[in-house]
Scaffold this active site. Structure first.
Site, PDB file in Angstrom:
ATOM      1  N   THR A 125      36.366  -8.567 -17.217  1.00 15.95           N
ATOM      2  CA  THR A 125      37.721  -8.960 -17.604  1.00 15.95           C
ATOM      3  C   THR A 125      37.779  -9.423 -19.063  1.00 15.95           C
ATOM      4  O   THR A 125      36.784  -9.916 -19.606  1.00 15.95           O
ATOM      5  CB  THR A 125      38.204 -10.121 -16.689  1.00 15.95           C
ATOM      6  OG1 THR A 125      39.367 -10.712 -17.239  1.00 15.95           O
ATOM      7  CG2 THR A 125      37.148 -11.218 -16.566  1.00 15.95           C
ATOM      8  N   ASP A 126      38.957  -9.300 -19.658  1.00 19.15           N
ATOM      9  CA  ASP A 126      39.138  -9.791 -21.030  1.00 19.15           C
ATOM     10  C   ASP A 126      39.073 -11.322 -21.093  1.00 19.15           C
ATOM     11  O   ASP A 126      38.931 -11.901 -22.174  1.00 19.15           O
ATOM     12  CB  ASP A 126      40.468  -9.291 -21.630  1.00 19.15           C
ATOM     13  CG  ASP A 126      41.702  -9.729 -20.852  1.00 19.15           C
ATOM     14  OD1 ASP A 126      41.561 -10.380 -19.786  1.00 19.15           O
ATOM     15  OD2 ASP A 126      42.817  -9.413 -21.307  1.00 19.15           O
ATOM     16  N   GLU A 127      39.158 -11.981 -19.914  1.00 24.11           N
ATOM     17  CA  GLU A 127      39.130 -13.451 -19.919  1.00 24.11           C
ATOM     18  C   GLU A 127      37.788 -14.002 -20.388  1.00 24.11           C
ATOM     19  O   GLU A 127      37.700 -15.183 -20.723  1.00 24.11           O
ATOM     20  CB  GLU A 127      39.474 -14.002 -18.531  1.00 24.11           C
ATOM     21  CG  GLU A 127      40.882 -13.653 -18.119  1.00 24.11           C
ATOM     22  CD  GLU A 127      41.471 -14.569 -17.065  1.00 24.11           C
ATOM     23  OE1 GLU A 127      40.953 -15.655 -16.831  1.00 24.11           O
ATOM     24  OE2 GLU A 127      42.484 -14.155 -16.469  1.00 24.11           O
ATOM     25  N   TYR A 153      36.610 -19.356 -13.212  1.00 27.39           N
ATOM     26  CA  TYR A 153      36.649 -17.902 -12.954  1.00 27.39           C
ATOM     27  C   TYR A 153      36.076 -17.123 -14.130  1.00 27.39           C
ATOM     28  O   TYR A 153      35.155 -16.311 -13.974  1.00 27.39           O
ATOM     29  CB  TYR A 153      38.088 -17.440 -12.663  1.00 27.39           C
ATOM     30  CG  TYR A 153      38.263 -15.939 -12.804  1.00 27.39           C
ATOM     31  CD1 TYR A 153      37.695 -15.074 -11.880  1.00 27.39           C
ATOM     32  CD2 TYR A 153      38.968 -15.391 -13.890  1.00 27.39           C
ATOM     33  CE1 TYR A 153      37.824 -13.691 -12.012  1.00 27.39           C
ATOM     34  CE2 TYR A 153      39.106 -14.014 -14.026  1.00 27.39           C
ATOM     35  CZ  TYR A 153      38.534 -13.174 -13.086  1.00 27.39           C
ATOM     36  OH  TYR A 153      38.651 -11.800 -13.235  1.00 27.39           O
ATOM     37  N   LYS A 157      32.622 -14.804 -14.502  1.00 23.93           N
ATOM     38  CA  LYS A 157      32.622 -13.379 -14.875  1.00 23.93           C
ATOM     39  C   LYS A 157      31.749 -13.156 -16.116  1.00 23.93           C
ATOM     40  O   LYS A 157      31.020 -12.163 -16.202  1.00 23.93           O
ATOM     41  CB  LYS A 157      34.059 -12.886 -15.137  1.00 23.93           C
ATOM     42  CG  LYS A 157      34.954 -12.845 -13.923  1.00 23.93           C
ATOM     43  CD  LYS A 157      34.518 -11.861 -12.855  1.00 23.93           C
ATOM     44  CE  LYS A 157      34.735 -10.407 -13.250  1.00 23.93           C
ATOM     45  NZ  LYS A 157      34.401  -9.479 -12.137  1.00 23.93           N
TER      46      LYS A 157
END
Ligand code: NAD
Ligand code: DAU
Length: 342
Positions: A125-127, A153, A157
């Site tokens: 994810t870009d997060e 979260y 990741k």
């Protein structure tokens, strides 16, 4: 080829299964999913009728189970979508995020090492890049942007991504990683912004917007994400990271107002509630690498994608009404009870 798709009973994994069955009818697909609150077997009902598709219930973090499955099935490609995926839940209770997102990734890759694999692909994810400031629209996340996580979260990741890269360097496991921006489309669980707002607007219920609704997300129609992953697992280079995003930036308030306009509902439904702790301001992906190397470009503009999505939710009421009437009801009351009354 035999594809093992983990987390295929969730939002993006199920869309990916349908994409693969349509575009690669010569391949077989084995879906491995624990069926947590976010997994829904009814989503896979049409796939169950296809003789090239098989569903197995199980936990990616259960080493004994995963090893036995690999020994029996010997998949060629493993595409790992399985994860705890909701930021707000990770703030309430981080433990399961570490278990599934980090440990589960390690268990899957160990099985890949033992039984042999053509490619292990991590859906990230870009997060993992943290956020960008609102006053610098010239800045975007590239594959070189440093990891800088905000929530349990995103930290889980990012940890998994580091583990994947370590297995590439140390064990020469053939891996790839994609880091995508916010997806939307069919089968999106109604705890996430877009399906939550559609379902609540249809019921004329208050729409809980965090803070001032200024935060920006880079929205990508889920089918475009699936097409990108398909390219990376078949043509992408081993050991590489590819960012995926569509230059479709919108503030949360813009998204909510668009939904209200499409549904002909009043803006008075918007209710500002307590902000998410550590709330990331802006995500924006630079997708130049995947475009240049693999020719990928998003096909769906936000205006079209949001209409398609709303139409899908109107035509599949049973799917999300079943979710809203079950265990999720308690989650909403607990999570939003304190937010809505401040
Ligand atoms: P989701 O929450 O809708 O689905 C997750 C699926 O994984 C569910 O079917 C669930 O049952 C399954 N699962 C959870 N724990 C498991 C375990 N221990 N073993 C086996 N299965 C398990 O998630 P999503 O939105 O479809 O996201 C899929 C992946 O894509 C995640 O890895 C997420 O981090 C990533 N991602 C999501 C987005 C987005 O906008 N939704 C964007 C970029 C990346
Ligand atoms: O960027 C990719 C990520 O996008 C994925 O890695 C995550 O798995 C996925 O859940 C998503 O994370 P976000 O936190 O961006 O998505 P969410 O739908 O939870 O929230 C989108 C924005 O809307 C965010 O700024 C918070 C806000 N929001 C969300 C909810 C649920 C609200 O204002 N009100 C809400 O009720």
């Amino acid at each position: 080829m035999k594809l093992m798709v983990t987390g295929g009973a969730g939002f993006i994994g199920s869309n990916f299964i349908y994409y693969e069955l349509k575009h690669h009818p010569e391949d077989t697909i084995l879906c491995l999913d624990k069926l947590t609150y976010a997994g829904n077997l009814s989503t896979l009902e049409p796939a169950m009728k296809n003789s090239n598709f098989q569903f197995i219930r199980g936990d990616i973090a259960d080493r004994e189970f995963v090893n036995a499955l690999f020994q029996k099935e010997k998949p060629d490609l493993v595409i790992n979508f399985a994860a705890e995926s909701h930021v707000d839940r990770s703030i309430e209770d981080p433990g399961i995020f570490l278990q599934t997102n980090i440990l589960g990734t390690g268990v899957l890759m160990d099985a890949c090492r033992t039984y042999g694999i053509k490619r292990y692909h991590q859906v990230s994810t870009d997060e993992v890049y943290g956020d960008l400031p609102l006053d610098r629209p010239d800045l975007f996340f590239t594959e070189e942007t440093k990891l800088h996580t905000s929530s349990p979260y995103s930290a889980s990741k990012a940890s998994a991504d580091l583990l994947v890269l370590a297995y590439y360097r140390t064990f020469h496991l053939p891996v790839s990683i994609t880091r995508c921006s916010n997806n939307y489309g069919p089968y999106h669980f109604p705890e996430k912004l877009i399906p939550l707002m559609i379902s609540r607007a249809l019921a004329d219920e208050p729409l809980p917007v965090y803070g001032k609704g200024e935060n920006v997300r880079d929205w990508l129609y889920v089918e475009d994400h699936c097409a990108a992953i398909d390219l990376v697992i078949r043509k992408g280079r081993e050991g590489e990271i590819y960012n995926i995003g569509g230059h479709n930036e919108r503030t949360n308030l813009e998204v909510v107002k668009t939904i209200l306009k499409e549904l002909k509902k009043p803006e008075s439904l918007i209710t500002y509630v307590t902000d998410r702790p550590g709330h990331d301001m802006r995500y924006a992906i630079d997708p130049e690498k995947i475009h240049k190397e693999l020719g990928w470009l998003p096909q769906t503009k936000f205006e079209d994608g949001i209409r398609l999505t709303i139409k899908w939710y109107l035509e599949h009421r049973q799917w999300w009404e079943n979710i809203l009437s079950g265990e999720y009801k308690n989650y909403f009351n607990t999570m939003y009870g304190k937010r809505l009354h401040q």
